[in-house]
Write an enzyme that holds these catalytic residues in place. Structure first.
Site, PDB file in Angstrom:
ATOM      1  N   TYR A  22       0.847  -1.191   0.000  1.00 57.64           N
ATOM      2  CA  TYR A  22       0.000   0.000   0.000  1.00 57.64           C
ATOM      3  C   TYR A  22       0.885   1.246   0.000  1.00 57.64           C
ATOM      4  O   TYR A  22       1.675   1.466   0.917  1.00 57.64           O
ATOM      5  CB  TYR A  22      -0.913   0.019   1.219  1.00 57.64           C
ATOM      6  CG  TYR A  22      -2.009  -1.034   1.222  1.00 57.64           C
ATOM      7  CD1 TYR A  22      -2.209  -1.871   0.135  1.00 57.64           C
ATOM      8  CD2 TYR A  22      -2.853  -1.182   2.320  1.00 57.64           C
ATOM      9  CE1 TYR A  22      -3.211  -2.832   0.146  1.00 57.64           C
ATOM     10  CE2 TYR A  22      -3.857  -2.129   2.340  1.00 57.64           C
ATOM     11  CZ  TYR A  22      -4.034  -2.956   1.257  1.00 57.64           C
ATOM     12  OH  TYR A  22      -5.032  -3.911   1.274  1.00 57.64           O
ATOM     13  N   SER A  63     -13.637  -3.858   0.724  1.00 51.40           N
ATOM     14  CA  SER A  63     -14.598  -3.141  -0.130  1.00 51.40           C
ATOM     15  C   SER A  63     -16.040  -3.486   0.215  1.00 51.40           C
ATOM     16  O   SER A  63     -16.836  -3.820  -0.671  1.00 51.40           O
ATOM     17  CB  SER A  63     -14.324  -3.437  -1.611  1.00 51.40           C
ATOM     18  OG  SER A  63     -13.044  -2.988  -1.993  1.00 51.40           O
ATOM     19  N   PRO A  64     -16.431  -3.410   1.506  1.00 59.89           N
ATOM     20  CA  PRO A  64     -17.798  -3.787   1.889  1.00 59.89           C
ATOM     21  C   PRO A  64     -18.864  -2.831   1.368  1.00 59.89           C
ATOM     22  O   PRO A  64     -20.052  -3.166   1.386  1.00 59.89           O
ATOM     23  CB  PRO A  64     -17.739  -3.761   3.427  1.00 59.89           C
ATOM     24  CG  PRO A  64     -16.679  -2.759   3.744  1.00 59.89           C
ATOM     25  CD  PRO A  64     -15.636  -2.955   2.669  1.00 59.89           C
ATOM     26  N   GLY A  87     -17.353   1.876  -2.807  1.00 59.69           N
ATOM     27  CA  GLY A  87     -17.965   3.189  -2.622  1.00 59.69           C
ATOM     28  C   GLY A  87     -19.274   3.372  -3.350  1.00 59.69           C
ATOM     29  O   GLY A  87     -20.034   4.312  -3.078  1.00 59.69           O
TER      30      GLY A  87
END
Length: 327
Positions: A53, A207-208, A212
């Site tokens: 990251y 990415s729940p 977005g």
């Protein structure tokens, strides 16, 4: 914030985790500090990062904030190793690379150990037992407290977990697995989630919020300050801007209106309370966005809302995922 056990282990994590994918690149030190402090003050403990990251800057930034802002003992730090910035290789699951990467992560984080260490992805060119030996060595040496994998499909997860449970010698049980999971991406329900439930492995959804999209921000246009408008992340968002996703987002918005809450809260509560889920990992651009996500703590969706969302987002699962006698 409520704490949950990660799988069948004694490790307890906040049921919402804070992701750091954009730290050190799109998120500067000031915003990162606000995010970490807001998360900690709300009772959050699980911080998720990775050695790739921001090319290591996310770990470095988190390390600078630990102790000076939030006590290390109050955090459950999760990081990953195995992904490499090489378009021809992409994954290196060799024991040598993984252990060297862990040492580099610890140096950037400024800590003697991480609470949870993930193999970032499956390496088809390295024997799985060699990759898993790196997990064993990390835990036995005290550099990692618990072991996990990320982005393993169903058979890969089952093979790895079974090896750890049955191979001779002292092996480290897999505590968790991290994969994308949301109302827009329910692929884990085919094989990964059943395997994880059977093996006692906790699921950490990434990415729940459907990258977005489930917040509803893209219903009419792409906001200029959104990830969908970002040079780095626009291709990441684009797959969830189709007609199928639009129907699911509309259903989430309708449910939110009926409950007098936001689409974000509905989408996050749905995935947080799915069977087998320990903690969704939420990424936020600033403290205001994070506060909106953390407000889901008080929300539990009514059963009828869950059933409606299940129906509208249901993936096609046929043979052999379902019992052949029901086909």
């Amino acid at each position: 914030m409520e704490q949950r056990h990660l799988g069948r282990t004694g490790l307890r994590v906040s049921r919402i985790g804070l992701g750091t994918l954009t730290w050190g690149r799109d998120t500067d030190e000031h915003d990162a500090a606000d995010l970490l402090k807001t998360f900690w003050e709300a009772g959050g403990t699980l911080i998720d990062t990775a050695d790739v990251y921001g090319d290591g800057e996310a770990e470095y930034l988190l390390g600078r904030l630990i102790e000076g802002l939030v006590p290390r003992r109050d955090l459950v730090i999760s990081t990953k190793a195995g992904s490499v910035p090489d378009p021809d290789v992409r994954v290196d699951g060799s024991r040598g690379h993984l252990l060297a990467a862990l040492d580099a992560s610890l140096a950037r984080l400024g800590t003697e150990y991480v609470d949870l260490w993930h193999i970032h992805a499956y390496d088809p060119f390295t024997p799985l037992e060699e990759t898993l030996q790196a997990l064993d060595m990390a835990v036995s040496s005290g550099r990692a407290r618990y072991a996990a994998v990320s982005n393993f499909c169903g058979w890969q997860l089952a093979k790895a977990a079974t090896w750890q449970l049955t191979a001779p010698g002292v092996r480290t049980r897999l505590a968790g697995t991290q994969l994308e999971y949301s109302l827009l991406q329910r692929g884990v329900e085919r094989e990964v989630l059943p395997a994880a439930l059977d093996l006692g492995i906790g699921l950490l959804p990434s990415s729940p919020l459907g990258r977005g999209v489930l917040t509803g921000k893209y219903r009419n246009a792409t906001p200029t300050d959104s990830r969908g408008a970002s040079e780095h992340l626009a291709p990441f968002v684009a797959p969830y801007l189709d007609d199928t996703a639009s129907r699911i987002v509309d259903a989430v918005a309708t449910a939110a209106d009926g409950l007098a809450v936001t689409p974000l809260q509905v989408a996050l509560a749905w995935v947080r309370d799915r069977p087998g889920v320990s903690a969704p990992i939420v990424g936020a651009r600033n403290a205001q966005q994070l506060t909106a996500a953390l407000s889901v703590e008080a929300l539990s969706l009514p059963d009828e809302i869950c059933r409606a969302l299940d129906d509208v987002s249901a993936p096609v699962h046929r043979y052999p995922d379902h019992d052949w006698s029901m086909l």
